[in-house]
Scaffold this motif. Sequence first.
Motif, PDB file in Angstrom:
ATOM      1  N   ARG A 149       0.830  -1.192   0.000  1.00  0.00           N
ATOM      2  CA  ARG A 149       0.000   0.000   0.000  1.00  0.00           C
ATOM      3  C   ARG A 149       0.874   1.255   0.000  1.00  0.00           C
ATOM      4  O   ARG A 149       0.629   2.200  -0.768  1.00  0.00           O
ATOM      5  CB  ARG A 149      -0.878  -0.025   1.263  1.00  0.00           C
ATOM      6  N   LEU A 201      -1.812   6.838   4.603  1.00  0.00           N
ATOM      7  CA  LEU A 201      -2.040   5.428   4.938  1.00  0.00           C
ATOM      8  C   LEU A 201      -2.917   5.282   6.181  1.00  0.00           C
ATOM      9  O   LEU A 201      -3.295   4.164   6.540  1.00  0.00           O
ATOM     10  CB  LEU A 201      -0.703   4.713   5.169  1.00  0.00           C
ATOM     11  N   ASP A 202      -3.199   6.403   6.829  1.00  0.00           N
ATOM     12  CA  ASP A 202      -3.994   6.392   8.059  1.00  0.00           C
ATOM     13  C   ASP A 202      -3.331   5.542   9.135  1.00  0.00           C
ATOM     14  O   ASP A 202      -3.970   4.706   9.772  1.00  0.00           O
ATOM     15  CB  ASP A 202      -5.419   5.886   7.773  1.00  0.00           C
ATOM     16  N   ILE A 203      -2.038   5.741   9.300  1.00  0.00           N
ATOM     17  CA  ILE A 203      -1.285   5.078  10.360  1.00  0.00           C
ATOM     18  C   ILE A 203      -0.506   6.155  11.113  1.00  0.00           C
ATOM     19  O   ILE A 203      -0.361   7.281  10.625  1.00  0.00           O
ATOM     20  CB  ILE A 203      -0.301   4.017   9.814  1.00  0.00           C
ATOM     21  N   LEU A 211     -17.633   4.432   0.342  1.00  0.00           N
ATOM     22  CA  LEU A 211     -17.068   5.785   0.300  1.00  0.00           C
ATOM     23  C   LEU A 211     -17.854   6.712   1.223  1.00  0.00           C
ATOM     24  O   LEU A 211     -17.273   7.586   1.870  1.00  0.00           O
ATOM     25  CB  LEU A 211     -17.072   6.323  -1.139  1.00  0.00           C
ATOM     26  N   ASN A 230     -16.795   6.018   4.735  1.00  0.00           N
ATOM     27  CA  ASN A 230     -15.472   6.568   5.011  1.00  0.00           C
ATOM     28  C   ASN A 230     -15.478   8.083   5.068  1.00  0.00           C
ATOM     29  O   ASN A 230     -14.596   8.693   5.669  1.00  0.00           O
ATOM     30  CB  ASN A 230     -14.468   6.100   3.940  1.00  0.00           C
ATOM     31  N   CYS A 274     -17.718  10.105   6.452  1.00  0.00           N
ATOM     32  CA  CYS A 274     -18.208  10.751   7.668  1.00  0.00           C
ATOM     33  C   CYS A 274     -17.694  10.075   8.916  1.00  0.00           C
ATOM     34  O   CYS A 274     -17.463   8.870   8.947  1.00  0.00           O
ATOM     35  CB  CYS A 274     -19.733  10.769   7.678  1.00  0.00           C
ATOM     36  N   GLY A 275     -17.480  10.883   9.952  1.00  0.00           N
ATOM     37  CA  GLY A 275     -17.091  10.347  11.254  1.00  0.00           C
ATOM     38  C   GLY A 275     -15.712   9.741  11.262  1.00  0.00           C
ATOM     39  O   GLY A 275     -15.548   8.551  11.435  1.00  0.00           O
ATOM     40  N   LYS A 276     -14.702  10.575  11.140  1.00  0.00           N
ATOM     41  CA  LYS A 276     -13.330  10.087  11.038  1.00  0.00           C
ATOM     42  C   LYS A 276     -12.656   9.903  12.381  1.00  0.00           C
ATOM     43  O   LYS A 276     -11.457   9.705  12.449  1.00  0.00           O
ATOM     44  CB  LYS A 276     -12.498  11.079  10.206  1.00  0.00           C
ATOM     45  N   HIS A 277     -13.416   9.985  13.473  1.00  0.00           N
ATOM     46  CA  HIS A 277     -12.774   9.966  14.790  1.00  0.00           C
ATOM     47  C   HIS A 277     -13.121   8.687  15.553  1.00  0.00           C
ATOM     48  O   HIS A 277     -14.119   8.627  16.244  1.00  0.00           O
ATOM     49  CB  HIS A 277     -13.204  11.176  15.605  1.00  0.00           C
ATOM     50  N   PRO A 278     -12.262   7.653  15.453  1.00  0.00           N
ATOM     51  CA  PRO A 278     -12.526   6.361  16.072  1.00  0.00           C
ATOM     52  C   PRO A 278     -12.640   6.476  17.591  1.00  0.00           C
ATOM     53  O   PRO A 278     -13.387   5.753  18.218  1.00  0.00           O
ATOM     54  CB  PRO A 278     -11.298   5.524  15.691  1.00  0.00           C
ATOM     55  N   GLY A 279     -11.871   7.374  18.206  1.00  0.00           N
ATOM     56  CA  GLY A 279     -11.887   7.469  19.652  1.00  0.00           C
ATOM     57  C   GLY A 279     -13.151   8.131  20.172  1.00  0.00           C
ATOM     58  O   GLY A 279     -13.794   7.642  21.088  1.00  0.00           O
TER      59      GLY A 279
END
Lengths: 147, 147
Positions: free
Chosen positions: A39, A60-62, A135, A138, A140-145
């Motif tokens: 990736r 990469l969203d890491i 899509l 992905n 909306c709502g980018k905040h996992p915490g």
Amino acid sequence: MTDATSARLADAFMHVAKRLRGRWMHQLAPLGLTPGQGRALGVIARAGDGIRMADLAGRLDIVPRSATSVVDGLEDQGLVLRRPDPGDRRSMLVTLTEAGRLLVSRIEQAQRGAAEEMFGTLEPAERDQLLAVLLRLNACGKHPGSI
Amino acid sequence: MTDATSARLADAFMHVAKRLRGRWMHQLAPLGLTPGQGRALGVIARAGDGIRMADLAGRLDIVPRSATSVVDGLEDQGLVLRRPDPGDRRSMLVTLTEAGRLLVSRIEQAQRGAAEEMFGTLEPAERDQLLAVLLRLNACGKHPGSI
DNA sequence: TATTGTTATACTCTATAACTATA
DNA sequence: TATAGTTATAGAGTATAACAATA
């Protein structure tokens, strides 16, 4: 009722994801790459004239620390190289080597192969529909915490 | 053309999976469980009168060695216990303890919470559609190693 | 001989914290 | 002081191989 559907959705979703990841691993293994490295190589290739570690991690969203490991692995295989950013000597610019450039198309082919193995049975309309839904999820709502 | 869509599908899919997993981890963390442990506890609960390690591994789609680690973690927390299968002393039957039974509903609630956070924005019809597609993808081609 | 579960080992991915060097 | 990247460390998940007890 709706909750139960969501739970089943999550279960089925993670199951597909697990299998997709497995297929991807098997496709990339002959090239000596892990999914994360594959990736990353794609992102680096698309960046063209070099990408900073922080930007690579963002794409990469890491976390940046993980990007270091990924680039270490690619550099050990001579597929990328790091050079200091002339504009900011704290930053490193990551670019493909010639060997890396030669590998990119084969990696993309492996990725497409794994994706085809997984989604090839779907009708074209279903794929488009699925892609649209993913899509949107992905987007909306980018905040996992947080909520 | 179709290949490109499949590749984008795979990318978007894994991204959603990653976020779903993250939300699930955050929901389960207060209970002291990992996603794998939460999933296993649900399977063990549904098994009722005890499930063999090999069967548990099969249900979770993990290798037996991984099941050992998961059950170890649950046993350390006093949520499950192992006892020899009377019918085959090579096998171990895993059952919930009282503490495990009390936790199951909270775990399922956490799972539903994570799923709702992820899929809650979808219309009911879209969820049903998505679920149907996922189940179909999971139904065919169970061999990650082979084609 | 085959199967069940385990120990031993290893690698990927992820994450946090502390440190170095720049800015 | 703030930022970029790194070292150090840790835990989760996965996997294979070798082994003991049992069938």
